[in-house]
Design a protein around this motif. Structure first.
Motif, PDB file in Angstrom:
ATOM      1  N   GLU A 212       0.871  -1.125   0.089  1.00 34.80           N
ATOM      2  CA  GLU A 212       0.006  -0.033   0.016  1.00 34.80           C
ATOM      3  C   GLU A 212       0.885   1.173  -0.002  1.00 34.80           C
ATOM      4  O   GLU A 212       1.878   1.115   0.635  1.00 34.80           O
ATOM      5  N   PRO A 213       0.442   2.636  -0.618  1.00 34.44           N
ATOM      6  CA  PRO A 213      -0.675   2.321  -1.209  1.00 34.44           C
ATOM      7  C   PRO A 213      -0.586   1.664  -2.586  1.00 34.44           C
ATOM      8  O   PRO A 213       0.535   1.431  -3.264  1.00 34.44           O
TER       9      PRO A 213
ATOM     10  N   LEU B  35       1.674   9.713  -4.742  1.00 32.64           N
ATOM     11  CA  LEU B  35       3.223   9.768  -4.294  1.00 32.64           C
ATOM     12  C   LEU B  35       3.645  10.970  -5.021  1.00 32.64           C
ATOM     13  O   LEU B  35       4.843  11.311  -4.742  1.00 32.64           O
TER      14      LEU B  35
ATOM     15  N   ARG C 221       3.027  -2.166   4.286  1.00 32.15           N
ATOM     16  CA  ARG C 221       2.297  -0.830   4.784  1.00 32.15           C
ATOM     17  C   ARG C 221       0.784  -1.001   4.801  1.00 32.15           C
ATOM     18  O   ARG C 221       0.241  -1.839   3.559  1.00 32.15           O
TER      19      ARG C 221
ATOM     20  N   GLN D 168      -0.310  10.721   7.996  1.00 26.32           N
ATOM     21  CA  GLN D 168      -1.331  11.736   7.768  1.00 26.32           C
ATOM     22  C   GLN D 168      -1.675  12.272   9.060  1.00 26.32           C
ATOM     23  O   GLN D 168      -1.851  13.662   8.902  1.00 26.32           O
TER      24      GLN D 168
ATOM     25  N   ARG E 159      17.816   6.266  -4.623  1.00 23.70           N
ATOM     26  CA  ARG E 159      17.059   6.875  -5.902  1.00 23.70           C
ATOM     27  C   ARG E 159      16.182   7.959  -5.836  1.00 23.70           C
ATOM     28  O   ARG E 159      16.188   8.789  -4.973  1.00 23.70           O
TER      29      ARG E 159
END
Ligand code: TYD
Length: 204
Positions: free
Chosen positions: A39-40, A54, A93, A102, A147
């Motif tokens: 997730e997501p 993202l 996740r 959040q 990265r």
């Protein structure tokens, strides 16, 4: 076989990804069907939502709603059916990340997310959550060596410190489900800790 729902959590750079495949193999070698997911994401629609959340700037509540929208689909399409079939579902996740990022990171009030959680999960909770924890500086150094960074990874030091604190607070409040794993140990040491934690879940 009873289905088993395991989630992996931690701040970006805490090292959970290094152990995902190993965890899958741990259960496969004990004869279990394993479903690896994340997730997501986790479904075709969820992966599209992942790209958006993202990378696109948005209101913090929009961000939370997209996380839970993707989760609703993930539960319906993947998690519930796999658990019903007796599989081991390992998700990179789940909802603890929403409370950590959040609420802790962005500052949304927990009661709003609790309502979404009750709505979307309808009683579903992981059987075990492995929370990979490392000191802020260690996570930061690992991230800076990485990265392309996404929107969350590019956040400032204090954002990540708040995310970590929120995760640890949840672990303190739900010690039965959430087990803290010291991610600053060597890989071999982390694996020994994981084996000890997983021992209770696998039939002898
Ligand atoms: P992550 O799991 O770290 O994937 P990768 O290893 O490919 O970078 O990326 C997911 C990001 O999404 C991570 O920074 C945390 C964030 N996230 C939330 O903010 N809320 C959520 O509910 C979830 C599931 C993830």
């Amino acid at each position: 076989m009873q289905g088993l729902f395991i989630t992996l959590e931690g701040v970006d750079g805490a090292g959970k990804s290094s152990h995902l495949d190993w965890l899958g193999e741990f259960f496969k070698s004990r004869g279990r069907q394993v479903r690896m997911t994340r997730e997501p994401g986790g479904t075709p629609l969820g992966e599209k939502l992942r790209e958006i959340v993202l990378h696109d700037a948005m209101h913090p509540e929009t961000e939370a709603l997209i996380m839970f929208a993707a989760r609703r689909e993930h539960i319906a399409q993947v998690i519930r059916p796999a658990l019903a079939a007796g599989e081991v579902v390992i998700s990179d996740r789940f909802t603890d990340a929403s409370f950590a990022y959040q609420c802790g990171g962005r500052g949304l009030p927990a009661d709003k997310l609790e309502r979404l959680e009750a709505w979307v999960q309808d009683g579903l909770q992981p059987d075990l959550t492995l929370l990979f924890d490392v000191p802020d500086q260690v996570a930061r150094e690992r991230l800076l060596a990485a990265r392309d960074l996404d929107r969350f990874e590019r956040e400032q030091r204090d954002f990540h410190a708040r995310v970590r604190a929120a995760y640890l607070e949840r672990a303190r409040l739900q010690p039965g489900r959430i087990k803290v794993v010291d991610g600053s140990q060597t890989l071999a040491e982390v694996r020994r800790s994981l084996e000890a934690l997983l021992g209770d879940l696998v039939a002898p």
